[in-house]
Design a protein around this motif. Structure first.
Motif, PDB file in Angstrom:
ATOM      1  N   LEU A 233      48.331 158.475 -12.263  1.00 34.71           N
ATOM      2  CA  LEU A 233      49.185 157.288 -12.224  1.00 34.71           C
ATOM      3  C   LEU A 233      48.492 156.074 -12.841  1.00 34.71           C
ATOM      4  CD1 LEU A 233      50.717 157.704  -8.653  1.00 34.71           C
ATOM      5  CD2 LEU A 233      51.868 158.070 -10.842  1.00 34.71           C
ATOM      6  N   LEU A 234      47.197 155.935 -12.603  1.00 34.08           N
ATOM      7  CA  LEU A 234      46.456 154.836 -13.212  1.00 34.08           C
ATOM      8  C   LEU A 234      46.388 155.004 -14.730  1.00 34.08           C
ATOM      9  CD1 LEU A 234      43.582 154.520 -10.597  1.00 34.08           C
ATOM     10  CD2 LEU A 234      45.254 152.742 -11.126  1.00 34.08           C
ATOM     11  N   ALA A 235      46.224 156.247 -15.171  1.00 37.38           N
ATOM     12  CA  ALA A 235      46.212 156.514 -16.616  1.00 37.38           C
ATOM     13  C   ALA A 235      47.562 156.171 -17.235  1.00 37.38           C
ATOM     14  CB  ALA A 235      45.867 157.976 -16.872  1.00 37.38           C
ATOM     15  N   LEU A 236      48.638 156.458 -16.514  1.00 45.06           N
ATOM     16  CA  LEU A 236      49.974 156.141 -17.009  1.00 45.06           C
ATOM     17  C   LEU A 236      50.113 154.641 -17.263  1.00 45.06           C
ATOM     18  CD1 LEU A 236      52.878 157.047 -17.630  1.00 45.06           C
ATOM     19  CD2 LEU A 236      53.394 156.762 -15.200  1.00 45.06           C
ATOM     20  N   GLN A 237      49.557 153.819 -16.367  1.00 44.18           N
ATOM     21  CA  GLN A 237      49.589 152.373 -16.562  1.00 44.18           C
ATOM     22  C   GLN A 237      48.855 151.977 -17.841  1.00 44.18           C
ATOM     23  OE1 GLN A 237      52.101 151.663 -14.229  1.00 44.18           O
ATOM     24  NE2 GLN A 237      50.977 149.742 -14.131  1.00 44.18           N
ATOM     25  N   LYS A 238      47.739 152.593 -18.081  1.00 44.27           N
ATOM     26  CA  LYS A 238      46.942 152.286 -19.278  1.00 44.27           C
ATOM     27  C   LYS A 238      47.652 152.735 -20.548  1.00 44.27           C
ATOM     28  CE  LYS A 238      42.557 152.975 -16.754  1.00 44.27           C
ATOM     29  NZ  LYS A 238      43.052 153.409 -15.448  1.00 44.27           N
ATOM     30  N   LEU A 239      48.310 153.887 -20.490  1.00 43.73           N
ATOM     31  CA  LEU A 239      48.943 154.456 -21.681  1.00 43.73           C
ATOM     32  C   LEU A 239      50.170 153.671 -22.133  1.00 43.73           C
ATOM     33  CD1 LEU A 239      48.612 158.232 -20.770  1.00 43.73           C
ATOM     34  CD2 LEU A 239      47.511 157.073 -22.701  1.00 43.73           C
ATOM     35  N   GLN A 240      50.686 152.794 -21.288  1.00 44.78           N
ATOM     36  CA  GLN A 240      51.828 151.974 -21.697  1.00 44.78           C
ATOM     37  C   GLN A 240      51.450 151.000 -22.802  1.00 44.78           C
ATOM     38  OE1 GLN A 240      54.551 150.538 -18.450  1.00 44.78           O
ATOM     39  NE2 GLN A 240      52.989 151.427 -17.133  1.00 44.78           N
ATOM     40  N   ASP A 241      50.186 150.584 -22.817  1.00 44.81           N
ATOM     41  CA  ASP A 241      49.713 149.671 -23.865  1.00 44.81           C
ATOM     42  C   ASP A 241      48.216 149.892 -24.031  1.00 44.81           C
ATOM     43  OD1 ASP A 241      49.044 147.631 -25.593  1.00 44.81           O
ATOM     44  OD2 ASP A 241      50.213 146.091 -24.560  1.00 44.81           O
ATOM     45  N   VAL A 242      47.877 150.915 -24.793  1.00 43.52           N
ATOM     46  CA  VAL A 242      46.471 151.299 -24.961  1.00 43.52           C
ATOM     47  C   VAL A 242      45.670 150.190 -25.629  1.00 43.52           C
ATOM     48  CG1 VAL A 242      44.902 152.978 -26.010  1.00 43.52           C
ATOM     49  CG2 VAL A 242      47.064 153.743 -25.014  1.00 43.52           C
ATOM     50  N   GLU A 243      46.308 149.469 -26.551  1.00 43.93           N
ATOM     51  CA  GLU A 243      45.602 148.400 -27.261  1.00 43.93           C
ATOM     52  C   GLU A 243      45.150 147.309 -26.285  1.00 43.93           C
ATOM     53  OE1 GLU A 243      43.725 146.904 -30.385  1.00 43.93           O
ATOM     54  OE2 GLU A 243      45.070 148.636 -30.651  1.00 43.93           O
ATOM     55  N   SER A 244      46.054 146.867 -25.422  1.00 44.81           N
ATOM     56  CA  SER A 244      45.695 145.831 -24.445  1.00 44.81           C
ATOM     57  C   SER A 244      44.659 146.347 -23.459  1.00 44.81           C
ATOM     58  CB  SER A 244      46.943 145.369 -23.683  1.00 44.81           C
ATOM     59  OG  SER A 244      47.833 144.707 -24.546  1.00 44.81           O
ATOM     60  N   PHE A 245      44.821 147.607 -23.036  1.00 37.71           N
ATOM     61  CA  PHE A 245      43.832 148.177 -22.122  1.00 37.71           C
ATOM     62  C   PHE A 245      42.448 148.185 -22.735  1.00 37.71           C
ATOM     63  CE2 PHE A 245      41.297 152.001 -21.437  1.00 37.71           C
ATOM     64  CZ  PHE A 245      40.869 151.762 -20.129  1.00 37.71           C
ATOM     65  N   SER A 246      42.356 148.667 -23.972  1.00 39.51           N
ATOM     66  CA  SER A 246      41.041 148.782 -24.611  1.00 39.51           C
ATOM     67  C   SER A 246      40.371 147.419 -24.758  1.00 39.51           C
ATOM     68  CB  SER A 246      41.164 149.466 -25.975  1.00 39.51           C
ATOM     69  OG  SER A 246      41.933 148.679 -26.872  1.00 39.51           O
ATOM     70  N   THR A 247      41.170 146.380 -25.000  1.00 38.74           N
ATOM     71  CA  THR A 247      40.610 145.032 -25.132  1.00 38.74           C
ATOM     72  C   THR A 247      40.007 144.565 -23.818  1.00 38.74           C
ATOM     73  OG1 THR A 247      42.225 144.465 -26.838  1.00 38.74           O
ATOM     74  CG2 THR A 247      41.128 142.635 -25.721  1.00 38.74           C
ATOM     75  N   MET A 248      40.744 144.736 -22.711  1.00 43.57           N
ATOM     76  CA  MET A 248      40.230 144.331 -21.406  1.00 43.57           C
ATOM     77  C   MET A 248      39.040 145.193 -20.989  1.00 43.57           C
ATOM     78  SD  MET A 248      42.270 143.927 -17.761  1.00 43.57           S
ATOM     79  CE  MET A 248      43.307 142.584 -18.361  1.00 43.57           C
TER      80      MET A 248
END
Length: 257
Positions: free
Chosen positions: A141-156
């Motif tokens: 479920l946490l991965a699903l949150q990240k996969l919604q916007d991988v670009e924003s996740f990778s930046t943070m």
């Protein structure tokens, strides 16, 4: 207070102006009306039915948004202001820009899913697999949150993850590794692959969080619930990483016990 509103003596009367147009009904107007009624207020509901009427209303009362609510002679304001009025939210200058709510909601859903799976599989709520499923489903479920916007996740993620800072592509790969490991461990399949992945990313995450929070004393937001997360980096983030690490170790040693 608007001149065309009624002047009742009851403190439970309110006046609401909201946009109700053929192609748009303001959702915050509906929320404001519902909130007032649920708190026992009689609502004098005025519809702003055209763009021109709405602009004229805002100009007349010196406001920039609708809906607008009055209680007695006091203009409360929009929906957010109404929530403050009813003590549902703190005033804007007292609000925190961080919250554990997103990640706690994910953990709660993962726990309920794990209990459901255990009941369906074994006729019991609490089994060893319940704990295993809780961790693996939380990861998924946490991965699903990240996969919604991988670009924003990778930046943070780059703000604190030690491996991502050395190899930027790791920030893009991480959500897929977490999701894959979580799904495989939920299914109990290919554990020879899923367990080491969980162990490695959990270990890197734990070390990274510990260094950022407890050694460098940095105040950051955790990317654990996605790139737009308001979850503060700290104990919960460290616990999540340690749980992944522990799950990886457990899945590797379990066959030998």
């Amino acid at each position: 207070m608007p001149k065309d509103s009624s002047q009742g003596n009851s403190s439970q009367k309110s006046v609401l102006y909201r946009m109700v147009m053929p192609e748009h009904v303001c959702p915050f107007g509906l929320k404001s009306k519902d909130l007032l009624e649920r708190n026992g207020y009689e609502v004098e509901d005025h519809w702003l039915e055209t763009r021109e009427e709405t602009d004229a209303f805002m100009a007349r009362h010196g406001v920039e948004t609708t809906p607008q609510t009055w209680v007695g002679d006091e203009r409360i304001g929009g929906y957010d202001d109404l929530r403050v009025f009813f003590d549902l939210d703190p005033p804007e200058d007292e609000r925190s820009d961080t919250s554990y709510t997103p990640v706690l909601a994910i953990f709660a859903v993962a726990a309920l899913l794990a209990l459901g799976l255990s009941w369906a599989s074994f006729g019991m709520l609490f089994t060893l697999r319940t704990t295993e499923w809780f961790v693996s489903l939380s990861m998924t479920l946490l991965a699903l949150q990240k996969l919604q916007d991988v670009e924003s996740f990778s930046t943070m993620f780059l703000n604190y993850d030690l491996l991502a800072r050395r190899w930027v592509r790791y920030g893009y790969i991480y959500p897929f590794l977490e999701a894959g490991a979580g799904i495989l461990m939920t299914a109990g399949a290919l554990l020879w692959l899923a367990a080491p992945v969980s162990l490695v990313i959990g270990a890197i995450g734990a070390v990274s969080v510990f260094k950022a929070v407890y050694i460098d004393k940095r105040e950051l937001k955790c990317a654990c619930a996605g790139g737009n997360s308001s979850v503060p980096l700290g104990f919960v983030s460290l616990t999540e990483s340690l749980a992944m690490f522990g799950m990886g170790v457990w899945m590797l040693v379990k066959p030998f016990l």
